[in-house]
Design a protein around this motif. Structure first.
Motif, PDB file in Angstrom:
ATOM      1  N   PRO A 205      77.987  84.252  31.308  1.00  0.00           N
ATOM      2  CA  PRO A 205      76.811  84.504  30.472  1.00  0.00           C
ATOM      3  C   PRO A 205      75.909  83.282  30.312  1.00  0.00           C
ATOM      4  O   PRO A 205      74.770  83.414  29.856  1.00  0.00           O
ATOM      5  CB  PRO A 205      77.422  84.926  29.130  1.00  0.00           C
ATOM      6  CG  PRO A 205      78.803  84.364  29.137  1.00  0.00           C
ATOM      7  CD  PRO A 205      79.257  84.401  30.563  1.00  0.00           C
ATOM      8  N   ASP A 206      76.398  82.108  30.705  1.00  0.00           N
ATOM      9  CA  ASP A 206      75.580  80.899  30.621  1.00  0.00           C
ATOM     10  C   ASP A 206      74.576  80.789  31.766  1.00  0.00           C
ATOM     11  O   ASP A 206      73.637  79.981  31.691  1.00  0.00           O
ATOM     12  CB  ASP A 206      76.488  79.665  30.660  1.00  0.00           C
ATOM     13  CG  ASP A 206      77.347  79.622  31.925  1.00  0.00           C
ATOM     14  OD1 ASP A 206      78.051  80.619  32.185  1.00  0.00           O
ATOM     15  OD2 ASP A 206      77.304  78.612  32.651  1.00  0.00           O
ATOM     16  N   MET A 207      74.729  81.584  32.811  1.00  0.00           N
ATOM     17  CA  MET A 207      73.836  81.492  33.970  1.00  0.00           C
ATOM     18  C   MET A 207      72.522  82.221  33.687  1.00  0.00           C
ATOM     19  O   MET A 207      72.518  83.392  33.322  1.00  0.00           O
ATOM     20  CB  MET A 207      74.502  82.057  35.227  1.00  0.00           C
ATOM     21  CG  MET A 207      75.578  81.157  35.794  1.00  0.00           C
ATOM     22  SD  MET A 207      76.210  81.736  37.399  1.00  0.00           S
ATOM     23  CE  MET A 207      74.801  81.411  38.459  1.00  0.00           C
ATOM     24  N   ARG A 208      71.421  81.517  33.889  1.00  0.00           N
ATOM     25  CA  ARG A 208      70.094  82.088  33.681  1.00  0.00           C
ATOM     26  C   ARG A 208      69.704  82.886  34.925  1.00  0.00           C
ATOM     27  O   ARG A 208      69.800  82.388  36.059  1.00  0.00           O
ATOM     28  CB  ARG A 208      69.085  80.979  33.419  1.00  0.00           C
ATOM     29  CG  ARG A 208      67.695  81.454  33.032  1.00  0.00           C
ATOM     30  CD  ARG A 208      66.852  80.265  32.579  1.00  0.00           C
ATOM     31  NE  ARG A 208      65.513  80.682  32.195  1.00  0.00           N
ATOM     32  CZ  ARG A 208      65.195  81.212  31.026  1.00  0.00           C
ATOM     33  NH1 ARG A 208      66.158  81.420  30.134  1.00  0.00           N
ATOM     34  NH2 ARG A 208      63.953  81.549  30.743  1.00  0.00           N
ATOM     35  N   ILE A 209      69.251  84.118  34.747  1.00  0.00           N
ATOM     36  CA  ILE A 209      68.931  85.011  35.855  1.00  0.00           C
ATOM     37  C   ILE A 209      67.416  85.169  35.953  1.00  0.00           C
ATOM     38  O   ILE A 209      66.764  85.605  35.002  1.00  0.00           O
ATOM     39  CB  ILE A 209      69.602  86.382  35.656  1.00  0.00           C
ATOM     40  CG1 ILE A 209      71.129  86.218  35.589  1.00  0.00           C
ATOM     41  CG2 ILE A 209      69.215  87.336  36.784  1.00  0.00           C
ATOM     42  CD1 ILE A 209      71.859  87.488  35.175  1.00  0.00           C
ATOM     43  N   VAL A 210      66.865  84.795  37.114  1.00  0.00           N
ATOM     44  CA  VAL A 210      65.420  84.894  37.341  1.00  0.00           C
ATOM     45  C   VAL A 210      65.165  85.957  38.400  1.00  0.00           C
ATOM     46  O   VAL A 210      65.658  85.864  39.529  1.00  0.00           O
ATOM     47  CB  VAL A 210      64.820  83.549  37.789  1.00  0.00           C
ATOM     48  CG1 VAL A 210      63.309  83.680  37.980  1.00  0.00           C
ATOM     49  CG2 VAL A 210      65.135  82.451  36.773  1.00  0.00           C
ATOM     50  N   ALA A 211      64.398  86.981  38.029  1.00  0.00           N
ATOM     51  CA  ALA A 211      64.003  88.032  38.961  1.00  0.00           C
ATOM     52  C   ALA A 211      62.735  87.606  39.682  1.00  0.00           C
ATOM     53  O   ALA A 211      61.786  87.142  39.052  1.00  0.00           O
ATOM     54  CB  ALA A 211      63.766  89.337  38.206  1.00  0.00           C
ATOM     55  N   VAL A 212      62.701  87.783  40.999  1.00  0.00           N
ATOM     56  CA  VAL A 212      61.542  87.385  41.791  1.00  0.00           C
ATOM     57  C   VAL A 212      60.951  88.629  42.454  1.00  0.00           C
ATOM     58  O   VAL A 212      61.604  89.286  43.261  1.00  0.00           O
ATOM     59  CB  VAL A 212      61.918  86.337  42.850  1.00  0.00           C
ATOM     60  CG1 VAL A 212      60.670  85.904  43.626  1.00  0.00           C
ATOM     61  CG2 VAL A 212      62.585  85.136  42.196  1.00  0.00           C
ATOM     62  N   ASP A 213      59.714  88.944  42.099  1.00  0.00           N
ATOM     63  CA  ASP A 213      59.029  90.120  42.618  1.00  0.00           C
ATOM     64  C   ASP A 213      57.843  89.655  43.474  1.00  0.00           C
ATOM     65  O   ASP A 213      57.521  88.466  43.517  1.00  0.00           O
ATOM     66  CB  ASP A 213      58.538  90.981  41.451  1.00  0.00           C
ATOM     67  CG  ASP A 213      58.286  92.432  41.828  1.00  0.00           C
ATOM     68  OD1 ASP A 213      58.444  92.779  43.010  1.00  0.00           O
ATOM     69  OD2 ASP A 213      57.920  93.220  40.931  1.00  0.00           O
ATOM     70  N   ALA A 214      57.196  90.598  44.147  1.00  0.00           N
ATOM     71  CA  ALA A 214      56.001  90.300  44.935  1.00  0.00           C
ATOM     72  C   ALA A 214      54.753  90.647  44.128  1.00  0.00           C
ATOM     73  O   ALA A 214      54.749  91.620  43.367  1.00  0.00           O
ATOM     74  CB  ALA A 214      56.019  91.110  46.231  1.00  0.00           C
TER      75      ALA A 214
END
Length: 359
Positions: A205-214
């Motif tokens: 849960p400490d990992m930051r999740i970044v979504a990358v879209d176009a």
């Protein structure tokens, strides 16, 4: 006795699922120097992360109703899933139909044909400037005419995120180790991101999740316009991405994606697909703002299918992006961007739990 009955569909699928490696790299940009991990999904059997998705989808079809030799499976695809489906279905004596569009690279079309897939090309754009909705309409027409066809529906089938929860997310946690504090994931159907998130939210849960879209995509934003990077973005909002799946997002343009792919190849000799370029651009240009010190970039495929596409000046010129891509590279270089490869990891990642492949 045919291959399917002799070995079993689940056994064939299991044999095609292998952990993929990571490489430790570093970049310099605007006075920063950061190490990061590249997870190379191009080293899956058919060259992309869609091998995993295809395995999950085909296994779900088999559980719903056995896939007997000669069964026809149809799916809408931008390319990589079609290749993975065609390869796997061929191994179990089934047939595949890939509904594609003009943005599917020529090398991908050729490979689909070599794998025995029937190709249906849809060249009518949808109302958002993409082709997804048009491709899905064609799938529905084909199913109406051919009731025996099977459609896994990668866009709504929860077997899509489930396979990534069981495999991709688990590998990221294992390979990243306790030092890795962030992950960047490209979004198309949203299945990979949702599955990775489901695993990491429980175990890291400490990992930051970044979504990358176009830019121009409807997957997680309300973008409009032409999308030119294969394998990222969508004309439909993802059905898998509920609240809390990701912490931050970035929308990256085609020229930025292609420029980053070219810079990486020039610096370290590693060619990756356009969606990987989007992920790298989001990581590099957002590093100072996001503060992630040691992230992992999930690279969905390698660059072998795109050597005659965005790695070629003529192709970029034909679509009107050569000057813009060149200008982006010049700006990145002026800001000091350089990549180096540090080392290749040799992590041993456990295979998925055996019960995942049981009926």
């Amino acid at each position: 006795m045919d291959r399917t009955s002799a070995r079993g569909v689940a056994s064939v699928l299991r044999n095609n699922l292998k952990p993929t490696p990571t490489v430790t790299a570093a970049f310099e940009y605007r006075g920063l120097r950061r190490e990061f991990l590249l997870k190379l999904e191009g080293e899956n059997v058919t060259g992309s992360i869609k091998d995993r998705t295809a395995i999950g989808l085909i296994l779900m079809l088999e559980r719903e109703k056995p896939l007997t030799p000669g069964t026809v499976v149809i799916e809408s695809t931008s390319g990589n899933l079609g290749i993975a489906m065609a390869s796997l279905l061929r191994q179990i004596d089934c047939r595949s139909i890939a509904v594609i569009d003009p943005r599917t690279p020529a090398a991908t079309r050729e490979r689909l044909s070599l794998l025995g897939a029937e190709i249906v090309l849809i060249d009518e754009p949808d109302q958002y400037g993409g082709y997804l909705i048009s491709r899905l309409r064609e799938v529905e027409r084909q199913l109406e005419r051919n009731p025996g066809y099977r459609w896994p529906d990668q866009y709504r089938n929860h077997a899509n995120p489930r396979i990534h929860e069981q495999t991709t997310g688990r590998e990221i946690a294992e390979q990243g180790g306790p030092a890795c504090d962030g992950v960047y994931v490209a979004v198309s159907t949203g299945g990979t991101l949702a599955g990775v998130s489901a695993y990491l939210r429980r175990h890291r849960p400490d990992m930051r999740i970044v979504a990358v879209d176009a830019t121009g995509s409807q997957a997680i934003t309300d973008g409009t316009g032409r999308r030119l990077v294969p394998g990222i973005g969508s004309s439909l909002r993802s059905s898998f991405l509920g609240e809390g799946v990701y912490d931050d997002f970035a929308a990256i343009g085609a020229a930025e994606s292609f420029a980053m792919c070219r810079v990486l190849r020039d610096d370290v000799g590693l060619a990756v697909g356009g969606s990987s370029g989007s992920v790298l651009h989001a990581m590099v240009t957002g590093a100072e703002r996001r503060g992630t010190m040691f992230p992992l970039c999930l690279c969905p495929d390698d660059g072998s299918k795109y050597l005659d596409a965005f790695y070629a000046d003529r192709w970029l010129s034909d679509i009107g992006l050569l000057d813009e891509t060149t200008a982006v590279i010049e700006r990145l270089r002026a800001d000091g961007l350089r990549f180096t490869l540090e080392r290749r990891e040799a992590h041993v990642v456990p295979e998925p739990a055996p019960h995942y492949f049981e009926s």
